[in-house]
Design a protein around this motif. Structure first.
Motif, PDB file in Angstrom:
ATOM      1  N   THR A  92       1.367 -47.739  92.985  1.00  0.00           N
ATOM      2  CA  THR A  92       2.390 -48.751  93.264  1.00  0.00           C
ATOM      3  C   THR A  92       2.234 -49.860  92.234  1.00  0.00           C
ATOM      4  N   GLU A 147       9.766 -48.615  96.259  1.00  0.00           N
ATOM      5  CA  GLU A 147       8.706 -49.455  96.810  1.00  0.00           C
ATOM      6  C   GLU A 147       9.269 -50.584  97.665  1.00  0.00           C
ATOM      7  N   GLY A 160       8.835 -42.232  92.865  1.00  0.00           N
ATOM      8  CA  GLY A 160       7.902 -42.786  93.842  1.00  0.00           C
ATOM      9  C   GLY A 160       7.942 -42.082  95.183  1.00  0.00           C
ATOM     10  N   TYR A 169       4.240 -48.631  85.056  1.00  0.00           N
ATOM     11  CA  TYR A 169       3.483 -47.612  85.786  1.00  0.00           C
ATOM     12  C   TYR A 169       2.539 -46.882  84.830  1.00  0.00           C
ATOM     13  N   THR A 184       9.375 -44.415 102.041  1.00  0.00           N
ATOM     14  CA  THR A 184       9.003 -43.459 101.006  1.00  0.00           C
ATOM     15  C   THR A 184       9.505 -42.074 101.385  1.00  0.00           C
TER      16      THR A 184
END
Length: 618
Positions: free
Chosen positions: A448, A492, A526, A311, A497
Motif C-alpha cells: 500500500t 486503496e 491493488g 509503488y 479490495t
C-alpha cells in the motif's frame, strides 16, 4: 606500438556480413528479418541487431580524440564528473549544515533551490558559511525575475570573502522559457531580461548564467531526439538573439549550461550526450569564433522523473543506477541522482545517502572516472550517435525554419509535440509494450502506498514578465506510472479490495502460466488475488470462488479446453461475480455470442481493462 596491428584469433577465418545475414535468414525460417530483429525506435530511426566495422567507416564520431573538436568524445581528457546533490532551501541555517555534511560525504557540487522572496544578503551569508567557493561547484536556482539580484549578492559575498573569482565556478541558472513551458505564460521581453542577466553575470567569470533546461522535456516524457533537438534550438536561440543585442556569440556560448535528463534507454542515452557535444560545437563554430573552445558544452545530467514510481519505489534504485551509468560513460560534467522516494515524498536522510552513494560507487569501486569515452569505437554506439544526431539535427533545422525556439514555444508546437510523445509512451505503458517494473508488471501484491505520499510543491512560485492568464499549451509532467498509480490508489482509498479468483483447470502448463499472468494483471489495480493449484471440475471451482467471496472469477486453462469449460463456468457462475477468460482463444467469437465479454491477454490494454473493473467494483 600503434603501427603493429596484430590480428587476434588468426586461426579463425573472417566472416563477411553476407555470411552472417545468410545464417540469420536461415535461422529465421522464413520470418521477415525487418519485422523480427530490427528495432523500430521512438526516435525516428531503426536499429539493426548487429553492426560491423564497415558500418562506422567515414563517420565523424570516430575521427577525433577526447578534448578535440567537435568534442564527441568529451570536452576534456579525463572523466572526473562532479557528484552533485540538490536541496530546496527553506531554513538557511539548516541548509548550510546539510550542505557541509554532504561535502564531508563525497559531494563535490551543490545545488540550491531558493524561493524568490528569500534571495537576501543575510541568507546568502548564512547559506554559504564554511563552504570554500574555490573548491566546490555552487549552483543556484531561483525565480527568473530574482536572478540578477542573486548574482549581485553572490558576487558581493565572494568579493567580501576575498575569494579568487577566477577559481570560483558553478551556475546561477536563468531560464527565460520556464514559464511559457510550465505555466503557459508568454514572455516576449525575454531577450532584454536575458541580456540584463548576462551583463550582471560578468561579475562571476567562472559561473554559467543561462540555463538550457532540456531536463524539462525528459521529465515530460519526450523522446531523446526531441530532448536533444529542442535543447540545441534553445541554446542557439540564446546565442542568436543575444548576438543581435550586441554580445559576442562566443561569450554567450560560454555562459550557457545544458541541463539534460537521463532516461532508462541505456545505450541511446550514451549516444545522446556524445551527439549533443558534437552538434553544439558545430553550431557555435558556425558563428565564426576563432577559438573552438567556446563550443565546449557544459552538460549537467539529472536522472529522469518520468519513470519514477510510487509503488515498489526501491525499483527506482535500479532505474537511476543504469541512468547514472550511461551519463558517466558518456562523459557529462556533473550528475544529480534523484532519491528513490522523491516521486511521493520529501526524501529523507537514507534515500539521499543512497542517491549520493550511487555515484560514489561508480567512481570508487567501478572506476568509471578512470576511462574517457569507453564507448568510443563501439560499432553500435557510434552508429547510434550518428543516427540520433541526424534526427535531432533535422528537428533543430525544422525549429529554426519555423522562427526559432521561442516562436515554436509561443505557437505551442514544442509543448504539443512533447505531450504527444508522452501520451504515446503512456499508451505503451498501458499495454505493457513499455514496462515499469512493479507498476504495470510484477507488482508487489500486498503493498500500500497512500500512507507514504507526502507531495511537495515547486520552490519557484513567482511569475516573470507577465501576469496574464495561461494562453499557451503547457508541458504535461505526468509520470509514466501516474495513471496506474491513480488506479491503485483509488482502490486503496475506496476501503474495499476486490478479490480476483483463479479458476485453474485442465492443461497443467497452460493453467499455471495463465494464472500467473492473471494474478499480475489484477494486482496492478491493488486487487487481492487468490491463486489455486487446480480443480477437477468447473463446479468445484465455482463453489470455491463463491465461498471465497470472489468479485472476479478468472478461468485459466488452454485454448482447446475453453470451448467446453468457459460456457460451463459462465453458466454456473450465473452473474454472481465478473467472469473473465485468460487468453485469446480461437473460439472467442463463439464465447462472446454466449455472453462472455471479458478476455485478458498480452494484447490487452491493461490500464483501460482495470479501469472498467474499478468502475464496477469500487
Amino acid at each position: 606500438m600503434t603501427e603493429l596491428k596484430e590480428k587476434l584469433f588468426s586461426e579463425f577465418p573472417p566472416v563477411s556480413t553476407e555470411a552472417w545475414m545468410a545464417k540469420i535468414t536461415a535461422d529465421l525460417k522464413g520470418a521477415p528479418f525487418e519485422k523480427k530483429l530490427v528495432w523500430k525506435t521512438g526516435e525516428g530511426f531503426s536499429v539493426n541487431p548487429f553492426y560491423r566495422l564497415e558500418d562506422i567507416e567515414g563517420l565523424k564520431t570516430a575521427a577525433s580524440l577526447p578534448g578535440e573538436f567537435p568534442y564527441v568524445r568529451g570536452t576534456k581528457r579525463d572523466n572526473d564528473w562532479k557528484v552533485r546533490q540538490d536541496m530546496d532551501v527553506r531554513d538557511f541555517r539548516a541548509a548550510n549544515a546539510r550542505a557541509l555534511d554532504w561535502l564531508q560525504k563525497g559531494v563535490t557540487s551543490l545545488g540550491f533551490h531558493i524561493a524568490g522572496d528569500e534571495v537576501k544578503a543575510e541568507n546568502m551569508v548564512t547559506l554559504l558559511e564554511g563552504i570554500c567557493p574555490e573548491a566546490v561547484e555552487l549552483n543556484f536556482n531561483t525565480c527568473p525575475n530574482r536572478t540578477v539580484t542573486l548574482i549581485t549578492l553572490l558576487a558581493e559575498y565572494l568579493t567580501g570573502k576575498g575569494a579568487d573569482m577566477e577559481k570560483c565556478y558553478g551556475s546561477v541558472n536563468y531560464n527565460p522559457f520556464i514559464h511559457p513551458l510550465k505555466k503557459g505564460v508568454t514572455h516576449d521581453d525575454w531577450v532584454e531580461e536575458t541580456a540584463t542577466v548576462l551583463e550582471a553575470a560578468g561579475a562571476l567569470p567562472g559561473y554559467r548564467a543561462l540555463s538550457v533546461d532540456a531536463c524539462l522535456f525528459c521529465d515530460a516524457g519526450a523522446y531523446l531526439s526531441q530532448e536533444l533537438g529542442y535543447a540545441l534550438a534553445w541554446g542557439n536561440e540564446c546565442v542568436a538573439r543575444l548576438s543581435d543585442a550586441g554580445f559576442a556569440p562566443s561569450d554567450v556560448a560560454r555562459k550557457i549550461k545544458f541541463n539534460f535528463g537521463i532516461s532508462s534507454n541505456y545505450f541511446m542515452e550514451i549516444a545522446k550526450f556524445r551527439a549533443a557535444r558534437w552538434l553544439w560545437a558545430e553550431i557555435v563554430a558556425a558563428y565564426g569564433s576563432e577559438c573552438t573552445c567556446a563550443g565546449k558544452m557544459l552538460a549537467h545530467a539529472r536522472t529522469s522523473e518520468w519513470n519514477l514510481t510510487i509503488y515498489d519505489a526501491h525499483v527506482n534504485l535500479l532505474r537511476t543506477q543504469t541512468e547514472t551509468m550511461s551519463a558517466a560513460i558518456a562523459g557529462v560534467d556533473s550528475i544529480t541522482v534523484s532519491p528513490f522516494d522523491s516521486a511521493c515524498r520529501t526524501p529523507d536522510d537514507f534515500s539521499e545517502r543512497i542517491a549520493r552513494n550511487q555515484q560514489l560507487l561508480l567512481k570508487e569501486e567501478c572506476h568509471f572516472d578512470q576511462v574517457v569515452d569507453p564507448s568510443g569505437g563501439s560499432y553500435y554506439i557510434e552508429v547510434l550517435t550518428d543516427s540520433l544526431a541526424q534526427v535531432a539535427w533535422n528537428l533543430f533545422l525544422e525549429t529554426e525554419d519555423r522562427g526559432g525556439f521561442y516562436a515554436t514555444v509561443k505557437s505551442g508546437e514544442v509543448q504539443q509535440a512533447v505531450n504527444a510523445s508522452s501520451l504515446a509512451r503512456r499508451k505503451a505503458v498501458a499495454t505493457r509494450r513499455e514496462i515499469l517494473l512493479g507498476t504495470n508488471q510484477y507488482p508487489n501484491f500486498t503493498e500500500t502506498a497512500a500512507e507514504k505520499i507526502n507531495a511537495t510543491c515547486d520552490t519557484c512560485c513567482c511569475t516573470s514578465g507577465s501576469v496574464d492568464a495561461p494562453s499557451l499549451p503547457e508541458l504535461d509532467f505526468s509520470r509514466g506510472a501516474s495513471e496506474f498509480e491513480d488506479l491503485r490508489l483509488a482502490t486503496e482509498y475506496s476501503g474495499r479490495t476486490p478479490k480476483a479468483f483463479m479458476l485453474t483447470i485442465g492443461n497443467l502448463a497452460m493453467r499455471l502460466a495463465r494464472s500467473q499472468f492473471s494474478c499480475n494483471f489484477f494486482a496492478c489495480a491493488g486487487y487481492s488475488v487468490i491463486d489455486n493449484l487446480g480443480f477437477d471440475t468447473i463446479e468445484a471451482g465455482i463453489e470455491a470462488a463463491l465461498k471465497a467471496e470472489a468479485d472476479i472469477v478468472v478461468l485459466c486453462s488452454s485454448d482447446d479446453e475453453y470451448t467446453e469449460y468457459a460456457p460451463a463456468a459462465f453458466e454456473a457462475l450465473n452473474g454472481r461475480a465478473e467472469f473473465v477468460v485468460a487468453g485469446a482463444p480461437a473460439c472467442s467469437d463463439e464465447l462472446r455470442a454466449r455472453g462472455i465479454t471479458h478476455f485478458i491477454n498480452v494484447k490487452s490494454n491493461v490500464l483501460e481493462t482495470l479501469r472498467e473493473f474499478n468502475r464496477k467494483l469500487i
